[in-house]
Scaffold this active site. Structure first.
Site, PDB file in Angstrom:
ATOM      1  N   GLU A 257       0.666  -1.017   0.241  1.00  0.00           N
ATOM      2  CA  GLU A 257      -0.222   0.569   0.121  1.00  0.00           C
ATOM      3  C   GLU A 257       1.372   1.410   0.029  1.00  0.00           C
ATOM      4  O   GLU A 257       1.699   1.412   0.937  1.00  0.00           O
ATOM      5  CB  GLU A 257      -0.626   0.045   1.358  1.00  0.00           C
ATOM      6  CG  GLU A 257      -1.901  -0.741   1.557  1.00  0.00           C
ATOM      7  CD  GLU A 257      -2.798  -1.343   0.244  1.00  0.00           C
ATOM      8  OE1 GLU A 257      -2.885  -0.513  -0.477  1.00  0.00           O
ATOM      9  OE2 GLU A 257      -3.555  -2.860  -0.117  1.00  0.00           O
ATOM     10  N   CYS A 296      -3.290   8.769   2.664  1.00  0.00           N
ATOM     11  CA  CYS A 296      -3.165   7.880   1.766  1.00  0.00           C
ATOM     12  C   CYS A 296      -3.767   8.549   0.811  1.00  0.00           C
ATOM     13  O   CYS A 296      -3.684   8.839  -0.624  1.00  0.00           O
ATOM     14  CB  CYS A 296      -2.359   7.147   1.902  1.00  0.00           C
ATOM     15  SG  CYS A 296      -3.925   5.738   2.486  1.00  0.00           S
TER      16      CYS A 296
HETATM   17  P1  NAP Z   1       7.808   4.717   4.710  1.00  0.00           P
HETATM   18  O1  NAP Z   1       9.266   6.074   5.075  1.00  0.00           O
HETATM   19  O2  NAP Z   1       8.013   3.505   3.345  1.00  0.00           O
HETATM   20  O3  NAP Z   1       8.169   3.972   5.900  1.00  0.00           O
HETATM   21  C1  NAP Z   1       7.322   2.805   6.344  1.00  0.00           C
HETATM   22  C2  NAP Z   1       7.255   1.718   7.738  1.00  0.00           C
HETATM   23  O4  NAP Z   1       8.429   1.237   6.305  1.00  0.00           O
HETATM   24  C3  NAP Z   1       7.791   1.936   8.171  1.00  0.00           C
HETATM   25  O5  NAP Z   1       7.248   1.087   9.260  1.00  0.00           O
HETATM   26  C4  NAP Z   1       9.579   2.279   7.906  1.00  0.00           C
HETATM   27  O6  NAP Z   1      10.697   2.696   9.493  1.00  0.00           O
HETATM   28  C5  NAP Z   1       9.529   0.778   7.255  1.00  0.00           C
HETATM   29  N1  NAP Z   1      10.887   0.761   6.486  1.00  0.00           N
HETATM   30  C6  NAP Z   1      11.663   1.665   6.507  1.00  0.00           C
HETATM   31  N2  NAP Z   1      12.546   1.637   4.875  1.00  0.00           N
HETATM   32  C7  NAP Z   1      12.330   0.629   5.350  1.00  0.00           C
HETATM   33  C8  NAP Z   1      13.974  -0.696   5.094  1.00  0.00           C
HETATM   34  N3  NAP Z   1      14.494  -0.244   4.495  1.00  0.00           N
HETATM   35  N4  NAP Z   1      13.646  -2.242   5.680  1.00  0.00           N
HETATM   36  C9  NAP Z   1      11.552  -2.605   6.315  1.00  0.00           C
HETATM   37  N5  NAP Z   1      11.010  -0.868   6.544  1.00  0.00           N
HETATM   38  C10 NAP Z   1      11.409   0.348   6.354  1.00  0.00           C
HETATM   39  O7  NAP Z   1       6.686   5.405   4.969  1.00  0.00           O
HETATM   40  P2  NAP Z   1       6.298   6.809   5.589  1.00  0.00           P
HETATM   41  O8  NAP Z   1       7.209   8.277   5.762  1.00  0.00           O
HETATM   42  O9  NAP Z   1       6.344   6.279   7.272  1.00  0.00           O
HETATM   43  O10 NAP Z   1       4.541   6.930   5.227  1.00  0.00           O
HETATM   44  C11 NAP Z   1       4.494   7.339   4.164  1.00  0.00           C
HETATM   45  C12 NAP Z   1       3.864   7.207   3.288  1.00  0.00           C
HETATM   46  O11 NAP Z   1       3.091   6.328   3.052  1.00  0.00           O
HETATM   47  C13 NAP Z   1       2.773   7.963   1.900  1.00  0.00           C
HETATM   48  O12 NAP Z   1       4.150   8.182   1.232  1.00  0.00           O
HETATM   49  C14 NAP Z   1       1.527   7.416   2.098  1.00  0.00           C
HETATM   50  O13 NAP Z   1       1.138   7.878   0.788  1.00  0.00           O
HETATM   51  C15 NAP Z   1       2.247   6.116   2.098  1.00  0.00           C
HETATM   52  N6  NAP Z   1       0.945   5.574   2.348  1.00  0.00           N
HETATM   53  C16 NAP Z   1      -0.012   5.071   1.969  1.00  0.00           C
HETATM   54  C17 NAP Z   1      -0.719   3.986   2.807  1.00  0.00           C
HETATM   55  C18 NAP Z   1      -1.873   3.126   1.917  1.00  0.00           C
HETATM   56  O14 NAP Z   1      -2.727   2.518   2.467  1.00  0.00           O
HETATM   57  N7  NAP Z   1      -1.587   3.167   0.992  1.00  0.00           N
HETATM   58  C19 NAP Z   1      -1.011   4.308   4.158  1.00  0.00           C
HETATM   59  C20 NAP Z   1      -0.493   4.887   4.814  1.00  0.00           C
HETATM   60  C21 NAP Z   1       0.620   5.697   4.050  1.00  0.00           C
HETATM   61  P3  NAP Z   1      10.847   3.172  10.260  1.00  0.00           P
HETATM   62  O15 NAP Z   1      10.053   3.940   9.963  1.00  0.00           O
HETATM   63  O16 NAP Z   1      11.512   2.980  11.678  1.00  0.00           O
HETATM   64  O17 NAP Z   1      11.856   3.660   9.406  1.00  0.00           O
END
Ligand code: NAP
Length: 518
Positions: A257, A296
């Site tokens: 997602e 999102c």
């Molecule tokens: P993110 O930086 O990609 O992080 C998401 C999750 O992934 C966090 O738990 C993060 O952990 C973890 N993570 C990061 N790098 C990783 C790696 N190399 N290996 C394993 N896990 C890793 O995203 P975000 O900033 O939290 O969220 C914002 C984004 O999410 C936006 O683009 C939004 O559109 C999207 N989103 C989508 C939905 C949907 O349902 N489609 C819902 C909500 C948000 P850490 O925090 O510990 O780094």
């Protein structure tokens, strides 16, 4: 001293060692907690979930698992006020925005209690009718779904620590899989407290729930062929996870997602000030304001007929300027800060680019009046509205998800170019069409469907009763093609299949009906 958040793996709490990350209150920048997962044996954590939690869950029927979800609902609901406070403190949410996350979590649990009750006293799901596959009806085939024997690893985004954790877990538990959940670190406080309460309640069998407070370390390297990975977050992180050996070499299922450039479309029939106009205006304002646009499903691009470009932009701009911004702990504040300094930097940088390609109607990167905030503190900006006079001149609008209170209004000429412009977002979670013209509405809904996971139709018939496109419904699928990740979650019974193996079984038809009765 900020509290140190522990992880719950292998049936006990672990204090991580080594490098810590500090969680802040994004309105005041006050430190709240620290996380670290150094020294945790993630391979053992997965083994425990698979070997202890999995068999315990699989020994229950769907109805029994539904009872567990009902009990969890009651335990979590009893602590609702504390969760709301934590969401305000660590997530920068107003009380209403906090409720959106916290109540969304418990409502999803209840929705899956209903799914479980409907499935009843059985351990597997029949997927469709038997089909005669031989020359006589004696030889038939049918499909069954049984729970996978691995662990369901959930990696969540920062914006919905409560809903994101529970909406995934409820489906996996009901399907019969143990969950290893990892919230985004920056807002992990709420998910951590929910976990403490879930573990203390002893509702779930041992091994059914593990929780990681901080980085996943080497966890994902230990995924095996019966495990699944459900991820919510940015497209960049999704790309990293798709390159995992577990996925490329062992076909571990990965559901993504990701981000999304959701569109809202005004039909040519919608008159200024009409019920449908007002509905659209309200829903766009909600999506810009709610959680400071860090949703999102938020509307990012608004398409209107050229004759309405100025009037709708002006009406929207006025509404956005009225939003009271400040410390979300203050009752009269309607929009809080962004969740972190990084998030604020990202949004500011994208706004700079947007400014060069569009006309700014309203918005300030340095808000002057912030209620209840010490000058210079917190990760704030005001809602930003941009008008695009020539849709072709602003590629960033269709290319970059600006994860904050930012929206653009664009004109369209005809339905063909409109559908193409919406599709230029590269695949969205949800789009909305506002019109009382049935021909236009039908053409748009069908035209937009291939590019969206969900569509909402706004009209005078549903004004006042629609929750708006930003609200994900547990009985409907959540996910979208392309940029949105290509995944699918929830959708009632549909959601369970990610955690189950679909197997075709062939044989003597009477016996198959006996083994797998409808
Ligand atoms: P993110 O930086 O990609 O992080 C998401 C999750 O992934 C966090 O738990 C993060 O952990 C973890 N993570 C990061 N790098 C990783 C790696 N190399 N290996 C394993 N896990 C890793 O995203 P975000 O900033 O939290 O969220 C914002 C984004 O999410 C936006 O683009 C939004 O559109 C999207 N989103 C989508 C939905 C949907 O349902 N489609 C819902 C909500 C948000 P850490 O925090 O510990 O780094």
């Amino acid at each position: 001293m900020p509290v140190k958040l522990k992880s719950f793996v292998g049936g006990r709490w672990h204090q991580g060692s080594g490098k810590t990350v500090t969680l802040l209150n994004p309105a005041t920048e006050e430190p709240l907690a620290e996380t670290s997962t150094g020294g945790i044996d993630f391979r053992a954590a997965l083994t425990h979930a698979r070997s202890v939690g999995g068999p315990a869950l699989r020994s229950m029927t769907f109805a029994e698992r539904a009872e567990k979800l009902q009990e969890l609902y009651e335990v979590l609901f009893a602590n609702r006020e504390e969760f709301i406070e934590l969401s305000i403190e660590n997530g920068g949410n107003t009380r209403n925005d906090a409720k959106f996350d916290v109540d969304g979590a418990t409502a999803t649990l209840l929705a899956y209690v209903d799914v479980g009750k409907q499935l009843g006293d059985r351990h597997l799901i029949n997927d469709g009718e038997s089909t005669q596959i031989g020359r006589t009806p004696r030889y038939a085939g049918k499909h069954i779904l049984t729970p996978l024997h691995g662990a369901a690893v959930h990696v969540n985004a920062f914006n919905f620590p409560a809903w994101g954790m529970i909406e995934k877990a409820a489906v996996a538990w009901l399907a019969g899989m143990p969950v290893v959940s990892k919230p985004a670190t920056s807002t992990a406080l709420l998910a951590h407290r929910m976990t403490e309460i879930i573990i203390d309640s002893a509702v779930l069998p041992e091994g059914a729930f593990s929780f990681i407070a901080g980085s996943v370390g080497d966890l994902l390297e230990h995924l095996g062929p019966q495990d699944v990975l459900a991820f919510t977050g940015s497209g960049d992180t999704a790309a990293v996870l798709r390159r995992l050996d577990a996925h490329t070499k062992q076909s571990v299922r990965v559901n993504v997602e990701a981000d999304s450039l959701n569109a809202a479309v005004m039909g040519p029939d919608v008159e200024a000030g009409s019920e449908t106009w007002q509905m659209m205006l309200n829903e766009v304002v909600t999506d810009v304001r709610q959680k400071a646009g860090q949703k999102c499903t938020a509307i990012r691009r608004v398409f209107v007929p050229p004759a309405k470009l100025e009037s709708f932009s002006d009406a929207l701009g006025e509404r956005l300027e009225d939003i009271v911004i400040g410390n979300p702990a203050e009752a009269s504040v309607r929009m809080g800060p962004l969740v972190s300094a990084n998030q604020l930097d990202d949004v500011r940088a994208a706004i700079e680019v947007l400014q060069g390609q569009t006309t700014k109607v309203t918005g300030s990167l340095e808000p002057e009046e912030l209620l209840g905030i010490q000058v210079g503190k917190g990760y704030f900006l005001t809602p930003h509205l941009f008008r695009v006079d020539d849709a072709a001149s602003a590629p960033i609008v269709h290319e970059r998800e600006i994860f904050g209170p930012v929206v653009s209004v664009l004109p369209y000429e005809d339905t063909g170019t409109l559908i193409n412009s919406c599709a230029a977002g590269g695949g969205s979670l949800v789009s909305s069409v506002y019109s009382d013209d049935r021909n236009f509405s039908r053409e748009l809904l069908i035209g937009l469907a291939p590019f969206n996971g969900r569509l909402t139709h706004g009209s005078s018939r549903v004004a006042g009763i629609s929750p708006g496109p930003g609200t994900v419904m547990p009985m409907l699928v959540h996910g979208g093609p392309g940029r949105a990740g290509g995944g699918e979650e929830l959708g009632g019974l549909r959601g369970l299949s990610f955690y189950m193996q679909r197997t075709a079984v062939q044989g003597y038809s009477a016996l198959l009906d006996k083994f797998f009765p409808d």
